[in-house]
Design an enzyme around this catalytic site. Structure first.
Site, PDB file in Angstrom:
ATOM      1  N   THR A   1       0.850  -1.203   0.000  1.00  0.00           N
ATOM      2  CA  THR A   1       0.000   0.000   0.000  1.00  0.00           C
ATOM      3  C   THR A   1       0.881   1.246   0.000  1.00  0.00           C
ATOM      4  OG1 THR A   1      -1.781  -1.169   1.147  1.00  0.00           O
ATOM      5  CG2 THR A   1      -1.808   1.235   1.273  1.00  0.00           C
TER       6      THR A   1
ATOM      7  N   ASN B   1      -5.866 -10.088  -7.296  1.00  0.00           N
ATOM      8  CA  ASN B   1      -5.838 -10.803  -6.022  1.00  0.00           C
ATOM      9  C   ASN B   1      -7.126 -11.578  -5.750  1.00  0.00           C
ATOM     10  OD1 ASN B   1      -6.484  -7.880  -5.910  1.00  0.00           O
ATOM     11  ND2 ASN B   1      -7.220  -8.399  -3.864  1.00  0.00           N
TER      12      ASN B   1
ATOM     13  N   GLY C   1       5.572  -8.293   1.637  1.00  0.00           N
ATOM     14  CA  GLY C   1       6.187  -9.423   2.332  1.00  0.00           C
ATOM     15  C   GLY C   1       5.174 -10.407   2.898  1.00  0.00           C
ATOM     16  N   HIS C   2       4.063  -9.869   3.442  1.00  0.00           N
ATOM     17  CA  HIS C   2       3.160 -10.784   4.155  1.00  0.00           C
ATOM     18  C   HIS C   2       2.338 -11.675   3.230  1.00  0.00           C
ATOM     19  CE1 HIS C   2      -0.910  -8.766   3.965  1.00  0.00           C
ATOM     20  NE2 HIS C   2      -0.172  -7.707   3.675  1.00  0.00           N
TER      21      HIS C   2
ATOM     22  N   CYS D   1      -9.624  -6.304   2.279  1.00  0.00           N
ATOM     23  CA  CYS D   1     -10.091  -5.038   2.832  1.00  0.00           C
ATOM     24  C   CYS D   1     -11.607  -4.962   2.867  1.00  0.00           C
ATOM     25  CB  CYS D   1      -9.541  -3.876   2.014  1.00  0.00           C
ATOM     26  SG  CYS D   1      -7.777  -3.999   1.832  1.00  0.00           S
TER      27      CYS D   1
HETATM   28  N1  PLP Z   1      -2.107  -5.065  -4.068  1.00  0.00           N
HETATM   29  C1  PLP Z   1      -2.744  -6.245  -4.027  1.00  0.00           C
HETATM   30  C2  PLP Z   1      -3.058  -6.943  -5.309  1.00  0.00           C
HETATM   31  C3  PLP Z   1      -3.079  -6.824  -2.799  1.00  0.00           C
HETATM   32  O1  PLP Z   1      -3.705  -8.009  -2.767  1.00  0.00           O
HETATM   33  C4  PLP Z   1      -2.759  -6.122  -1.608  1.00  0.00           C
HETATM   34  C5  PLP Z   1      -3.160  -6.676  -0.291  1.00  0.00           C
HETATM   35  O2  PLP Z   1      -4.182  -7.312  -0.148  1.00  0.00           O
HETATM   36  C6  PLP Z   1      -2.090  -4.896  -1.705  1.00  0.00           C
HETATM   37  C7  PLP Z   1      -1.790  -4.395  -2.951  1.00  0.00           C
HETATM   38  C8  PLP Z   1      -1.682  -4.140  -0.463  1.00  0.00           C
HETATM   39  O3  PLP Z   1      -0.616  -4.824   0.184  1.00  0.00           O
HETATM   40  P1  PLP Z   1      -0.167  -4.526   1.681  1.00  0.00           P
HETATM   41  O4  PLP Z   1      -1.091  -5.307   2.568  1.00  0.00           O
HETATM   42  O5  PLP Z   1       1.251  -4.994   1.749  1.00  0.00           O
HETATM   43  O6  PLP Z   1      -0.262  -3.066   1.910  1.00  0.00           O
END
Ligand code: PLP
Length: 382
Positions: free
Chosen positions: A70, A142, A190-191, A312
């Protein structure tokens, strides 16, 4: 519990924790300090940079660590020149969508063709304007796992000389990584690959102009102020080193078997993007006649963790924006849930998840057939 929500987050790999522990247990300086501890920390930091550069096939000074994807997306989008036109899509993660909205640029959000889960290079080319200054697209979605044609977008970017920023989160750790020519910057989390939450990174090619998003220190070539979180960085390096092609092949085999058996045993089950190029770990399935929320709750009671899609939006009972934007009927979207594997998912877990899912859906289907008053809300599997 069988955990099939790895696109939301993954559990920390014990080997990652082992790599991190000494940095948390033993004295550790700040890489900017000139004394022994500082220089020792600087050495660890530089070693980590070298390992990541080698793994990703980039230069060490092209890597910027962030708190996650993010933040990286905010940096890459909000840090690029204002007042221009940006092309992106309605399928992007909220981190991209929201960053674009406050970018100070005019943004065109392209919708996919009906049923398609990615924007095609032809659609992008048709939408390029003389003032288009940036392209922002995800490598893989995702929620559905459907991949974008990065090669095609990269060659467009080169031909029109427009920087292409890519959200690589749902792609890394699922497919073999090679830097697609024409991509100006890409970010990762990373997560999503068995490192802890709180660390991510961007790769920014030298040709891409990007202003710092977090200021306050000279670290990371002035692009991201703040003391480098060494333990998290070392955990991230370990998680990256553990990514192996054979695991991607295994995940794909398990995912395909899962889908095959689910479709065989559950009448009408429909896999989103079945005929499109998808990453190895993701399966998004509609179960016509069932409510996705109820199915998820019953799976949870039967110790299978799956999800709606975007982490989210989970819990808000909203229909998936991604599936709706693919022009799928609302009742199909409402009945859809996502299963996402990781390299640590075991074959037995997949077999067990199939039988629990089949059982739960049979019971719910049956419940739909009888008057509401008599229905029981509990489904349990021994
Ligand atoms: N982009 C995609 C495709 C994601 O699936 C996510 C998290 O769900 C993000 C960005 C954001 O990642 P982060 O949780 O490391 O901020």
């Amino acid at each position: 519990m069988i955990y099939l929500d790895n696109n939301a987050t993954t559990f920390v790999d014990p080997a990652v924790l082992t790599a991190m522990l000494p940095l948390l247990q033993e004295p550790l300086g700040n890489p900017s300090s000139i004394h022994f501890y500082g220089q020792q920390a600087k050495g660890i930091y530089q070693e980590a940079l070298k390992k990541i550069a080698l793994k990703m096939g980039v230069q060490t000074d092209e890597i910027v660590f962030t708190s996650g994807a993010t933040e990286a997306l905010n940096m890459l989008i909000r840090g690029s020149p204002k007042g221009k036109h940006i092309l992106s899509s309605s399928l992007e993660h909220p981190a991209t969508l929201e960053s674009l909205k406050v970018s100070g640029c005019r943004v065109t959000f392209l919708d996919p063709k009906p049923g398609q889960g990615a924007i095609s290079p032809a659609q992008v080319e048709a939408a390029i304007r003389p003032d288009t200054a940036l392209l922002v697209f995800m490598a893989a979605n995702n929620e559905t796992g459907i991949q974008t044609d990065l090669e095609g977008l990269g060659s467009l970017a080169l031909r029109y000389n427009i920087p292409l920023v890519v959200d690589g989160v749902a792609w890394l750790g699922k497919e073999v990584f090679t830097w697609p020519p024409g991509v100006a910057a890409m970010c990762f989390s990373g997560h999503k690959i068995h490192a802890p939450v709180g660390i991510g990174f961007a790769i920014i090619k030298k040709t891409f102009r990007c202003n710092p998003f977090i200021v306050g220190g000279p670290q990371q070539h002035l692009l991201r102020g703040g003391t480098e979180p060494l333990a998290l960085i070392v955990g991230l390096v370990k998680a990256l080193e553990l990514l192996k092609e054979e695991d991607f092949t295994r995940m794909r085999r398990l995912r395909d078997r899962f889908e095959e058996k689910v479709c065989h045993h559950i009448p009408g089950a429909l896999i989103h993007g079945y005929d499109q190029k998808r990453v190895s770990n993701t399966s998004n399935i509609a179960f016509p006649g069932l409510e996705g929320d109820i199915l998820l709750m019953q799976l949870d009671r039967n110790k299978v963790a799956a999800s709606h899609g975007s982490a989210c939006s989970t819990g808000t009972l909203q229909l998936s924006r991604v599936l709706l934007n693919m022009d799928l009927p609302a009742n199909q979207v409402r009945s859809s849930i996502r299963f996402s594997l990781s390299r640590l998912t075991k074959e037995e877990e997949i077999e067990e998840a199939i039988s629990r899912l089949v059982h739960v859906s049979n019971v719910l289907m049956f419940r739909n057939l009888i008057p509401k008053r008599e229905a029981s809300s509990t489904v349990s599997i021994k």
